[in-house]
Design an enzyme around this catalytic site. Structure first.
Site, PDB file in Angstrom:
ATOM      1  N   TYR A 132       0.824  -1.211   0.000  1.00 23.24           N
ATOM      2  CA  TYR A 132       0.000   0.000   0.000  1.00 23.24           C
ATOM      3  C   TYR A 132       0.859   1.263   0.000  1.00 23.24           C
ATOM      4  O   TYR A 132       0.386   2.351  -0.276  1.00 23.24           O
ATOM      5  CB  TYR A 132      -0.920  -0.011   1.228  1.00 23.24           C
ATOM      6  CG  TYR A 132      -2.053   0.980   1.156  1.00 23.24           C
ATOM      7  CD1 TYR A 132      -3.287   0.592   0.653  1.00 23.24           C
ATOM      8  CD2 TYR A 132      -1.894   2.291   1.577  1.00 23.24           C
ATOM      9  CE1 TYR A 132      -4.331   1.495   0.582  1.00 23.24           C
ATOM     10  CE2 TYR A 132      -2.926   3.197   1.508  1.00 23.24           C
ATOM     11  CZ  TYR A 132      -4.144   2.792   1.006  1.00 23.24           C
ATOM     12  OH  TYR A 132      -5.181   3.692   0.940  1.00 23.24           O
ATOM     13  N   LYS A 178      -0.037 -14.048   4.126  1.00 27.97           N
ATOM     14  CA  LYS A 178      -0.070 -14.971   2.975  1.00 27.97           C
ATOM     15  C   LYS A 178       1.346 -15.559   2.840  1.00 27.97           C
ATOM     16  O   LYS A 178       1.968 -15.498   1.779  1.00 27.97           O
ATOM     17  CB  LYS A 178      -0.516 -14.185   1.727  1.00 27.97           C
ATOM     18  CG  LYS A 178      -0.842 -15.040   0.522  1.00 27.97           C
ATOM     19  CD  LYS A 178      -2.085 -15.879   0.684  1.00 27.97           C
ATOM     20  CE  LYS A 178      -2.298 -16.766  -0.529  1.00 27.97           C
ATOM     21  NZ  LYS A 178      -3.297 -17.820  -0.291  1.00 27.97           N
ATOM     22  N   ASP A 211      -6.791 -14.926   2.397  1.00 27.64           N
ATOM     23  CA  ASP A 211      -7.955 -15.366   1.607  1.00 27.64           C
ATOM     24  C   ASP A 211      -8.964 -16.093   2.501  1.00 27.64           C
ATOM     25  O   ASP A 211     -10.175 -15.868   2.415  1.00 27.64           O
ATOM     26  CB  ASP A 211      -7.527 -16.226   0.404  1.00 27.64           C
ATOM     27  CG  ASP A 211      -6.434 -17.228   0.741  1.00 27.64           C
ATOM     28  OD1 ASP A 211      -5.829 -17.137   1.825  1.00 27.64           O
ATOM     29  OD2 ASP A 211      -6.174 -18.128  -0.086  1.00 27.64           O
ATOM     30  N   ASP A 235      -6.226  -2.892   4.601  1.00 29.19           N
ATOM     31  CA  ASP A 235      -7.098  -1.947   3.892  1.00 29.19           C
ATOM     32  C   ASP A 235      -8.319  -2.679   3.347  1.00 29.19           C
ATOM     33  O   ASP A 235      -9.457  -2.234   3.497  1.00 29.19           O
ATOM     34  CB  ASP A 235      -6.294  -1.303   2.755  1.00 29.19           C
ATOM     35  CG  ASP A 235      -7.087  -0.228   2.041  1.00 29.19           C
ATOM     36  OD1 ASP A 235      -7.661   0.628   2.732  1.00 29.19           O
ATOM     37  OD2 ASP A 235      -7.149  -0.250   0.795  1.00 29.19           O
ATOM     38  N   ASP A 239     -12.585  -2.820   4.978  1.00 30.43           N
ATOM     39  CA  ASP A 239     -13.819  -2.475   4.245  1.00 30.43           C
ATOM     40  C   ASP A 239     -14.805  -3.643   4.333  1.00 30.43           C
ATOM     41  O   ASP A 239     -16.009  -3.440   4.510  1.00 30.43           O
ATOM     42  CB  ASP A 239     -13.519  -2.188   2.761  1.00 30.43           C
ATOM     43  CG  ASP A 239     -13.286  -0.701   2.496  1.00 30.43           C
ATOM     44  OD1 ASP A 239     -12.662  -0.043   3.360  1.00 30.43           O
ATOM     45  OD2 ASP A 239     -13.716  -0.203   1.439  1.00 30.43           O
TER      46      ASP A 239
END
Ligand code: NAD
Length: 341
Positions: A132, A178, A211, A235, A239
């Site tokens: 990011y 991950k 995931d 991020d 949401d």
């Protein structure tokens, strides 16, 4: 004796000025109700409209002004997407003040559509590195590369905060990563979290791949407490988490460093709603509440939390995202009125 604070206010653009004005109404009500607290609001320029004027979305004079204040309340700001455009105002301010932690709480609220009634989690995101951060290069036409820098130092810093937060909550930290693909960078991140975990034997710690976390947030969100992760994963997950408890209109956020804090809603500038006075101001109002907590004003923060819950519980004033037709400022007025009762 009154406690005095200087608060920088950056209203932003799109729906930013509307939701920021709503939060200021509520803060002024807190000030009136408490009498012990004096907040001096200093307005500054930042956001999309500054780009043409100053060539940057956070002009130097705004950064200088922020340095004179105790905290910043920031409205959302539009970020152009073309290559070469300046980084977002939020990223610039996070970088300038080393605001290494992004705290995004997510809690079921009264009479707000929620996937479960007992969700109470926090997405804690490393805020200064990772993908990011936006370090990208064009190697040749049609071939680009993005850098994902992860350091032990920054990872341990966010991990420390995660465990401190968990100690005050449900004593559960979930490290999201991950590592099965990003073995080097997420290897450093996970090892750092696990190293810090050794200092907190009373906190339960587990790991989830990002995931799988996206799925488990839908399946069993009530099972989580503090979710600590890298910048971009946080991020995205925050949401998703916001939608579990009513959507972006309720999602508040804090950006914290060792000596400064910036408080802003998770949502963006939603340009299609600009000037319509219809969006939900609760996310920004709850961000202002987090700012009061950061300033060590728990009683005053509690006034906002209680007023928001009461207005939602009564259900008379509801913006469009709660299937109501109330205006942004009506919602703010209703919350401010509860504080002054
Ligand atoms: P967005 O969050 O602005 O809007 C997405 C949708 O969410 C809206 O269309 C609306 O349906 C809903 N929504 C958002 N805020 C709401 C509110 N307060 N009440 C009710 N519904 C609400 O996301 P986007 O469309 O992806 O981004 C628009 C702009 O905002 C972009 O330029 C983006 O870069 C910027 N942005 C800024 C910030 C920030 O300043 N921190 C954060 C995210 C996005």
């Amino acid at each position: 004796m009154s406690k005095n604070f200087k608060i920088a206010v950056l209203p932003g653009d799109g729906i930013g000025p509307e939701v920021t004005e709503a939060a200021l109404k509520v803060l002024r009500a807190v000030q009136k109700a408490s009498k012990k607290v004096r907040l001096e609001f200093i307005q500054g320029e930042a956001g999309y409209n500054c780009i043409r004027k100053y060539g940057t979305n956070v002009p130097q004079k705004t950064l200088d002004m922020l340095k004179q204040t105790n905290a910043c309340l920031k409205g959302p700001m539009t970020t152009p997407e073309e290559a070469g455009a300046p980084p977002s105002a939020a990223v610039t301010i996070r970088k300038a003040f080393n605001l290494y932690a992004n705290i995004r709480p997510c809690k079921s609220l009264p009479r707000v559509p929620s996937i479960r009634s007992n969700i109470d989690l926090v997405v804690l995101r490393e805020n200064t590195e990772g993908l990011y951060f936006g370090r990208e290069f064009l190697l040749s036409p049609g071939k680009g590369v993005a850098l994902r820098v992860v350091t032990q130092q920054a990872s341990e810093k966010i991990a420390n905060l995660a465990f401190e937060l968990a100690m005050k909550r449900k004593k559960h930290v979930t490290c999201v990563h991950k590592r099965n693909v990003l073995r080097v960078t997420d290897g450093i991140f996970v090892d750092s979290v696990m190293k810090v975990a050794e200092k907190y034997p009373s906190v339960f710690v587990d790991e989830v791949h990002v995931d799988a976390m996206a799925m488990r947030l839908i399946k069993e969100p009530e099972k989580f407490d503090v979710i600590v992760t890298t910048n971009l994963f946080g991020d995205i997950l925050s949401d998703e988490a916001a939608q579990l408890v009513g959507g972006l209109g309720f999602a508040a956020g804090a950006n914290i460093g060792d000596s400064y804090g910036m408080f802003e809603p998770v949502h963006g500038s939603a340009p299609k709603y600009e000037g319509k006075n219809v969006v939900n101001p609760v996310a920004t109002i709850l961000s202002a509440k987090m700012m009061l907590e950061y300033l060590n004003l728990p009683e005053e923060a509690g006034l906002i939390e209680k007023a928001v819950a009461t207005v939602l519980e009564e259900g008379k004033v509801r913006t469009y995202d709660m299937d109501g037709a109330s205006a942004t400022q009506e919602m703010a007025d209703a919350i401010a009125a509860k504080i002054l009762i």
